[in-house]
Design a protein around this motif. Structure first.
Motif, mmCIF file in Angstrom:
data_model
loop_
_atom_site.group_PDB
_atom_site.id
_atom_site.type_symbol
_atom_site.label_atom_id
_atom_site.label_comp_id
_atom_site.label_asym_id
_atom_site.label_seq_id
_atom_site.Cartn_x
_atom_site.Cartn_y
_atom_site.Cartn_z
ATOM 1 N N GLU A 3 2.253 -1.324 -51.201
ATOM 2 C CA GLU A 3 0.791 -1.401 -51.194
ATOM 3 C C GLU A 3 0.278 -1.340 -49.753
ATOM 4 O O GLU A 3 -0.691 -0.639 -49.447
ATOM 5 N N LEU A 4 0.983 -2.069 -48.903
ATOM 6 C CA LEU A 4 0.632 -2.113 -47.477
ATOM 7 C C LEU A 4 0.753 -0.712 -46.857
ATOM 8 O O LEU A 4 -0.132 -0.264 -46.129
ATOM 9 N N LEU A 7 -2.053 1.527 -48.007
ATOM 10 C CA LEU A 7 -3.306 1.216 -47.313
ATOM 11 C C LEU A 7 -3.285 1.770 -45.894
ATOM 12 O O LEU A 7 -4.272 2.310 -45.418
ATOM 13 N N ARG A 8 -2.139 1.641 -45.254
ATOM 14 C CA ARG A 8 -2.023 2.183 -43.890
ATOM 15 C C ARG A 8 -2.185 3.701 -43.907
ATOM 16 O O ARG A 8 -2.793 4.273 -43.015
ATOM 17 N N HIS A 9 -1.628 4.313 -44.930
ATOM 18 C CA HIS A 9 -1.760 5.765 -45.058
ATOM 19 C C HIS A 9 -3.230 6.137 -45.239
ATOM 20 O O HIS A 9 -3.727 7.078 -44.630
ATOM 21 N N ARG A 10 -3.940 5.357 -46.072
ATOM 22 C CA ARG A 10 -5.353 5.655 -46.310
ATOM 23 C C ARG A 10 -6.188 5.454 -45.052
ATOM 24 O O ARG A 10 -7.223 6.085 -44.894
ATOM 25 N N ARG A 11 -5.732 4.547 -44.196
ATOM 26 C CA ARG A 11 -6.446 4.336 -42.936
ATOM 27 C C ARG A 11 -6.104 5.426 -41.921
ATOM 28 O O ARG A 11 -6.629 5.442 -40.833
ATOM 29 N N GLY A 12 -5.224 6.311 -42.324
ATOM 30 C CA GLY A 12 -4.906 7.454 -41.472
ATOM 31 C C GLY A 12 -3.718 7.245 -40.556
ATOM 32 O O GLY A 12 -3.535 7.997 -39.599
ATOM 33 N N GLU A 13 -2.921 6.206 -40.827
ATOM 34 C CA GLU A 13 -1.772 5.947 -39.971
ATOM 35 C C GLU A 13 -0.669 6.953 -40.268
ATOM 36 O O GLU A 13 -0.134 6.987 -41.385
ATOM 37 N N GLU A 14 -0.355 7.748 -39.282
ATOM 38 C CA GLU A 14 0.706 8.745 -39.470
ATOM 39 C C GLU A 14 2.042 8.029 -39.574
ATOM 40 O O GLU A 14 2.307 7.097 -38.840
ATOM 41 N N LEU A 17 3.273 7.203 -44.867
ATOM 42 C CA LEU A 17 3.765 7.867 -46.076
ATOM 43 C C LEU A 17 5.273 8.138 -45.950
ATOM 44 O O LEU A 17 6.005 8.055 -46.940
ATOM 45 N N GLY A 18 5.693 8.428 -44.742
ATOM 46 C CA GLY A 18 7.119 8.654 -44.493
ATOM 47 C C GLY A 18 7.928 7.396 -44.777
ATOM 48 O O GLY A 18 9.019 7.453 -45.348
ATOM 49 N N VAL A 21 8.201 6.936 -48.469
ATOM 50 C CA VAL A 21 9.226 7.839 -49.012
ATOM 51 C C VAL A 21 10.612 7.223 -48.798
ATOM 52 O O VAL A 21 11.433 7.176 -49.717
ATOM 53 N N VAL A 54 2.347 13.249 -52.667
ATOM 54 C CA VAL A 54 1.545 13.571 -51.475
ATOM 55 C C VAL A 54 0.216 14.198 -51.886
ATOM 56 O O VAL A 54 -0.835 13.860 -51.352
ATOM 57 N N GLU A 58 -4.181 10.137 -52.999
ATOM 58 C CA GLU A 58 -5.558 9.662 -52.791
ATOM 59 C C GLU A 58 -6.227 9.296 -54.117
ATOM 60 O O GLU A 58 -7.224 8.588 -54.129
ATOM 61 N N TYR B 24 17.201 17.917 -48.208
ATOM 62 C CA TYR B 24 16.051 17.361 -48.932
ATOM 63 C C TYR B 24 15.073 16.714 -47.948
ATOM 64 O O TYR B 24 13.868 16.905 -48.023
ATOM 65 N N MET B 31 6.732 18.526 -45.761
ATOM 66 C CA MET B 31 5.668 18.247 -46.734
ATOM 67 C C MET B 31 4.713 17.163 -46.231
ATOM 68 O O MET B 31 3.524 17.177 -46.497
ATOM 69 N N LEU B 32 5.271 16.217 -45.495
ATOM 70 C CA LEU B 32 4.480 15.058 -45.060
ATOM 71 C C LEU B 32 3.604 15.356 -43.842
ATOM 72 O O LEU B 32 2.888 14.484 -43.383
ATOM 73 N N ASN B 101 -5.156 15.127 -38.630
ATOM 74 C CA ASN B 101 -4.848 13.748 -38.278
ATOM 75 C C ASN B 101 -6.091 12.955 -38.632
ATOM 76 O O ASN B 101 -7.098 13.002 -37.921
ATOM 77 N N LYS B 102 -6.003 12.252 -39.760
ATOM 78 C CA LYS B 102 -7.199 11.612 -40.304
ATOM 79 C C LYS B 102 -7.871 10.708 -39.283
ATOM 80 O O LYS B 102 -9.081 10.723 -39.128
ATOM 81 N N ARG B 103 -7.035 9.919 -38.627
ATOM 82 C CA ARG B 103 -7.614 8.927 -37.721
ATOM 83 C C ARG B 103 -8.326 9.615 -36.550
ATOM 84 O O ARG B 103 -9.470 9.311 -36.256
ATOM 85 N N ASP B 163 -13.227 1.422 -43.389
ATOM 86 C CA ASP B 163 -12.167 0.980 -42.477
ATOM 87 C C ASP B 163 -11.993 -0.533 -42.535
ATOM 88 O O ASP B 163 -10.870 -1.045 -42.560
ATOM 89 N N LEU B 166 -10.327 -1.669 -45.802
ATOM 90 C CA LEU B 166 -8.890 -1.361 -45.785
ATOM 91 C C LEU B 166 -8.149 -2.281 -44.821
ATOM 92 O O LEU B 166 -7.049 -2.740 -45.108
ATOM 93 N N GLU B 170 -5.280 -4.853 -45.747
ATOM 94 C CA GLU B 170 -3.990 -4.657 -45.079
ATOM 95 C C GLU B 170 -3.519 -5.953 -44.412
ATOM 96 O O GLU B 170 -2.348 -6.329 -44.529
ATOM 97 N N LEU B 173 -2.373 -8.407 -47.044
ATOM 98 C CA LEU B 173 -1.055 -8.019 -47.566
ATOM 99 C C LEU B 173 0.049 -8.323 -46.559
ATOM 100 O O LEU B 173 1.138 -8.774 -46.927
#
Lengths: 179, 200
Positions: A3-4, A7-14, A17-18, A21, A54, A58, B24, B31-32, B101-103, B163, B166, B170, B173
């Motif tokens: 979950e954490l 949320l970090r991914h949604r905040r745009g933290e690159e 998501l990795g 995975v 991926v 969202e 893989y 992809m990421l 880069n979203k941020r 922001d 979230l 965060e 959590l």
């Protein structure tokens, strides 16, 4: 934890998501591998799963539902792969049975050797193998498993019951060959 | 054996070829990279082109301004040139990179939108005050405010609210996770002692 990361991914933290995975790669691979004929097929299917994750991450409103959601995507990926194979046969439906002994059998199964469980899973019919794998891996509730597999709760109860009985029979009969 | 341990033990039973896993992983990493979808690519290209068009427009108008045009007005046009140029460059960078880069990029886009509407509003406020026709001056001030209220403030507020929500979730959590980890460590290190019954 996932979950954490979501949320970090949604905040745009690159990289969030990795990390997600990496965290879910092995359990999902274990699940997928139970239903694919080769390892390369399993990795390929898992890659398809991440592609879907991926693309649609969202749209996942509640990050806490990630495990059920990811396994549902994995289930659908497995079914799609099966359907594309010429020898595809739809899974047989089970009749609903009361699940009086499931809890007891389940408790007993958790005391078994993981190696034996792993080997015995291969001997089960795919529908039984699937619910039992999900049960062992994530301890999903009947409701969650029904959502993942896309069958009614009664069918899941029935499959889980038969799967546990069959697993116990395989283990008790010593049908497993040890290396 | 706890259920978590059973899960981990089961997963360990599954062997795999490192070479296949590497293949893989390469696929997943590609992809990421957060590649732009076709729609996003078109949208960013269009916004870049619009930025370029506005850059030309503001540039031509600023060049043709009569010498007696108020300094504040000229400053607004120059701000327009800078904003549209920045917007065109941002769009170009995103499209060229092929990923978002979203941020960094989204924050820049929000900042540019708010910054320009703020400059526009201040410019119109100052220009409105110098207008010989009072009604026209008030209209200009109101026009600037409308721009700020419709485009600038909502964009910035939504971004900050999202922001903040979230971030709070965060942090909560993170705390939950730390508490759980501490509890787990404590449970492993020192088993809970039974409290003897009171002698009274």
């Amino acid at each position: 934890m996932c979950e954490l990361l979501l949320l970090r991914h949604r905040r745009g933290e690159e990289g969030a998501l990795g990390e997600l995975v990496s965290l879910w790669e092995r359990p999902l691979f274990y699940y997928i591998r139970r239903f694919t004929s080769s390892e390369s097929d399993a990795w390929d299917t898992l890659q398809q799963v991440w592609l879907q994750v991926v693309r649609r991450v969202e749209t996942l409103r509640d990050p806490r539902a990630f495990p059920e959601w990811a396994y549902r995507i994995a289930h659908n990926a497995i079914v799609s792969r099966w359907r594309s194979e010429p020898s595809f046969n739809p899974l047989p439906e089970d009749s609903e049975v009361p699940d009086e002994r499931s809890a007891e059998t389940g408790a007993a199964l958790h005391d078994l050797d993981p190696q034996d469980i792993h080997r015995a899973l291969e001997r089960l019919k795919p529908p039984h193998r699937e619910v039992l794998t999900l049960f062992f891996l994530e301890e999903f509730s009947i409701d969650d498993i029904a959502g993942i597999v896309g069958v009614p709760q009664g069918t899941v109860k029935s499959r889980l019951h038969y799967a546990k009985v069959a697993l116990r029979r395989i283990l008790d009969d010593g049908e497993l060959s040890h290396d | 054996m706890t259920d978590r341990k059973l899960r981990d033990q089961l997963i360990k039973q599954e062997s795999f070829s490192p070479a296949m896993r590497e293949l893989y992983r390469q696929g997943v990493e590609a992809m990421l990279e957060n590649r732009l979808s076709k729609f996003q690519r078109i949208a960013w290209s269009l916004s870049s082109l619009m930025g370029l068009a506005f850059f030309v427009f503001f540039g031509v108008v600023a060049f043709k301004l009569p010498p007696e045009f108020p300094v504040v007005g000229k400053a607004v046009y120059i701000a327009g040139i800078l904003f549209s140029m920045a917007w065109a460059v941002l769009g170009f960078i995103v499209v060229r990179r092929g990923g978002l880069n979203k941020r960094m990029h989204e924050n820049t886009a929000h900042g540019l939108t708010f910054g320009f509407t703020l400059v526009l509003m201040i410019g119109m406020l100052l220009l409105g005050q110098t207008m010989p026709d009072g009604i026209l001056g008030i209209k200009m001030i109101l026009g600037g405010m409308v721009f700020l209220l419709i485009f600038g403030i909502p964009s910035l507020m939504l971004k900050h609210m999202n922001d903040a929500e979230l971030r709070i979730r965060e942090q909560m959590l993170d705390l939950e996770l730390r508490i759980a980890e501490l509890a787990e460590k404590q449970g492993d290190a020192a088993p809970v002692k039974a409290v003897p019954p009171s002698s009274n």
